[in-house]
Design a protein around this motif. Sequence first.
Motif, mmCIF file in Angstrom:
data_model
loop_
_atom_site.group_PDB
_atom_site.id
_atom_site.type_symbol
_atom_site.label_atom_id
_atom_site.label_comp_id
_atom_site.label_asym_id
_atom_site.label_seq_id
_atom_site.Cartn_x
_atom_site.Cartn_y
_atom_site.Cartn_z
ATOM 1 N N LEU A 14 -3.579 104.056 -66.880
ATOM 2 C CA LEU A 14 -2.381 103.879 -65.937
ATOM 3 C C LEU A 14 -1.596 102.594 -66.707
ATOM 4 N N ALA A 15 -2.388 101.563 -67.083
ATOM 5 C CA ALA A 15 -1.741 100.473 -67.804
ATOM 6 C C ALA A 15 -1.065 100.843 -68.994
ATOM 7 N N ILE A 16 -1.451 101.672 -69.861
ATOM 8 C CA ILE A 16 -0.548 102.176 -70.998
ATOM 9 C C ILE A 16 0.632 102.958 -70.503
ATOM 10 N N MET A 17 0.656 103.597 -69.303
ATOM 11 C CA MET A 17 1.864 104.410 -68.953
ATOM 12 C C MET A 17 2.753 103.280 -68.361
ATOM 13 N N LEU A 18 2.292 102.003 -67.661
ATOM 14 C CA LEU A 18 3.299 101.146 -67.202
ATOM 15 C C LEU A 18 4.082 100.548 -68.475
ATOM 16 N N MET A 19 3.097 100.209 -69.358
ATOM 17 C CA MET A 19 3.782 99.795 -70.605
ATOM 18 C C MET A 19 4.860 100.201 -71.347
ATOM 19 N N VAL A 20 4.439 101.813 -71.497
ATOM 20 C CA VAL A 20 4.963 102.453 -72.300
ATOM 21 C C VAL A 20 6.377 102.975 -71.656
ATOM 22 N N PHE A 21 6.478 103.187 -70.405
ATOM 23 C CA PHE A 21 7.502 103.682 -69.518
ATOM 24 C C PHE A 21 8.697 102.532 -69.376
ATOM 25 N N ASN A 22 8.016 101.373 -69.170
ATOM 26 C CA ASN A 22 9.105 100.155 -68.997
ATOM 27 C C ASN A 22 9.629 99.911 -70.429
ATOM 28 N N GLY A 23 8.900 100.178 -71.703
ATOM 29 C CA GLY A 23 9.483 100.109 -72.738
ATOM 30 C C GLY A 23 10.670 101.132 -73.003
ATOM 31 N N LEU A 24 10.720 102.084 -72.423
ATOM 32 C CA LEU A 24 11.885 102.987 -72.247
ATOM 33 C C LEU A 24 13.135 102.177 -71.824
ATOM 34 N N SER A 25 12.749 101.667 -70.734
ATOM 35 C CA SER A 25 14.009 100.861 -70.145
ATOM 36 C C SER A 25 14.667 100.023 -71.017
ATOM 37 N N ILE A 26 13.919 99.459 -72.107
ATOM 38 C CA ILE A 26 14.294 98.629 -73.007
ATOM 39 C C ILE A 26 15.331 99.091 -74.136
ATOM 40 N N ILE A 27 15.077 100.628 -74.554
ATOM 41 C CA ILE A 27 15.844 101.312 -75.294
ATOM 42 C C ILE A 27 16.717 102.265 -74.797
ATOM 43 N N ALA A 28 16.716 102.355 -73.556
ATOM 44 C CA ALA A 28 17.825 103.392 -72.941
ATOM 45 C C ALA A 28 19.161 103.293 -73.269
ATOM 46 N N PRO A 29 19.845 104.250 -73.703
ATOM 47 C CA PRO A 29 21.034 104.027 -74.364
ATOM 48 C C PRO A 29 21.944 104.106 -73.269
ATOM 49 N N GLY A 30 21.755 104.838 -72.336
ATOM 50 C CA GLY A 30 22.554 105.152 -71.154
ATOM 51 C C GLY A 30 22.001 105.042 -69.801
ATOM 52 N N PHE A 31 22.710 105.351 -68.743
ATOM 53 C CA PHE A 31 22.171 105.261 -67.460
ATOM 54 C C PHE A 31 21.213 106.541 -67.195
ATOM 55 N N ASN A 32 21.534 107.623 -67.573
ATOM 56 C CA ASN A 32 20.669 108.882 -67.490
ATOM 57 C C ASN A 32 19.413 108.575 -67.936
ATOM 58 N N LEU A 33 19.215 108.128 -69.083
ATOM 59 C CA LEU A 33 17.600 107.836 -69.572
ATOM 60 C C LEU A 33 16.929 106.527 -69.094
ATOM 61 N N LEU A 34 17.787 105.649 -68.449
ATOM 62 C CA LEU A 34 17.354 104.828 -67.701
ATOM 63 C C LEU A 34 16.660 105.203 -66.470
ATOM 64 N N LEU A 35 17.530 106.269 -65.853
ATOM 65 C CA LEU A 35 17.254 106.682 -64.512
ATOM 66 C C LEU A 35 15.759 107.378 -64.719
ATOM 67 N N VAL A 36 15.511 108.100 -65.722
ATOM 68 C CA VAL A 36 14.206 108.862 -66.054
ATOM 69 C C VAL A 36 13.237 107.740 -66.241
ATOM 70 N N SER A 37 13.371 106.698 -66.948
ATOM 71 C CA SER A 37 12.367 105.754 -67.445
ATOM 72 C C SER A 37 11.901 105.153 -66.028
ATOM 73 N N ARG A 38 12.885 104.824 -65.048
ATOM 74 C CA ARG A 38 12.492 104.226 -63.718
ATOM 75 C C ARG A 38 11.571 105.215 -63.036
ATOM 76 N N LEU A 39 11.846 106.391 -63.175
ATOM 77 C CA LEU A 39 11.207 107.452 -62.362
ATOM 78 C C LEU A 39 9.789 107.529 -62.905
ATOM 79 N N LEU A 40 9.672 107.411 -64.441
ATOM 80 C CA LEU A 40 8.126 107.514 -64.971
ATOM 81 C C LEU A 40 7.731 106.057 -64.632
ATOM 82 N N SER A 41 8.320 105.059 -64.685
ATOM 83 C CA SER A 41 7.421 103.898 -64.254
ATOM 84 C C SER A 41 6.981 103.851 -63.012
ATOM 85 N N GLY A 42 7.456 104.526 -62.094
ATOM 86 C CA GLY A 42 6.845 104.520 -60.743
ATOM 87 C C GLY A 42 5.627 105.264 -60.704
#
Length: 392
Positions: A74-102
Amino acid sequence: MKRSLLPLALGGLTIGITEFVMMGLLPDIATDLDVSITKAGYLISAYALGVVIGAPLLVVAGRNFPPKKMLVILAIMLMVFNGLSIIAPGFNLLLVSRLLSGLPHGAFFGVGAVVAARLADKGKEARSVAVMFSGLTVANVVGVPLGTYVGHHLHWRYTFVIIAAIGLLTILAMLLWMPNLEKEKQAGMRSQMGFFAKPQAWLIIFIVSIGAGGLFCWISYIAKLLTDISGFEETSVPYILMIAGVGMVVGNLLGAQVADRFSPAYAVLVTLLLMGLTLTGVYFLSDSKVISLILVFATGCISFALIAPVQTLMIQTAKGSEMIASAAIQASFNIGNALGAFLGGLPIDEGYGFASPNLVGVAMVLLGALGTVAFIKFFGSEKPAEKVMLMH
């Protein structure tokens, strides 16, 4: 504090910042990605939807894993999915990364509470569970304001760098300091799922989902409320969020005292009605800076005072199904998160201003209060529990 409990506190800190920092970052993200503030609010709803999906699914999927292994995953999931928010190039991928982070949010607290109790000395189980939730306290008082400050003065992506770094520290701390615990024998899934056959369980889910929505109507758009209505500078927002965080801490403590002394159903009813009053005050009085600051503290305090009584009510209802009930309360709270952010944004889109979501919040908490009245009428009000583990 036992060193073995530190990884749980770090995990709580990671989750707390991940969930609540978005409220302070919305204006920065909306500007950077060229979307409206209400569309940016979908990032809050996406995280909440992730919690709703992940809480029951991951509890069920991980029931055969040893607790340390499950927490590391679960901690790995938290780190990786928050990491996606760092590199998200646009709103749609950021939206997906937020869903995964939850997704790991509810399962982490559910498994973590059990582990904290097992790691505790005899008679100190509740204190050990409180250590894990101290991470949420630090997140609300320090982490969220700091993340908002970094987002305003540097860039919002750096805030997610910080979150991912704390996630990495959580993983390392678990590997180094958390002992390997044997998997406990649990009630069968049929017994656990029997919780959903109880009508009072669904009524509690309704109360939390709708009532908690009032909190998120307010806090989802708090940054623009403070700048556009109250007249504060953007640089002041992180410090004002600290006031909200302190209010939440005080409310959590007061709610625990109330839940121990009074009927939890009546405590939930009174808390929801008080929340309605504070949200009404926010709508009508936020143009005064002084009153606005008072209301920030009061609204944070009263909204978090709801947690202990409603958790007590759920525990009393969920005899034999505590694990799935814990996941359900996590999911319910975050249904409120999603509904509050979405419904609160509708009047903003119609041009009614950044105070208007609070009227939607008033309507939601009043619906929650009506649900509580129905609960008391049909199922009565239990006596206060001797002890309850606070679950956010």
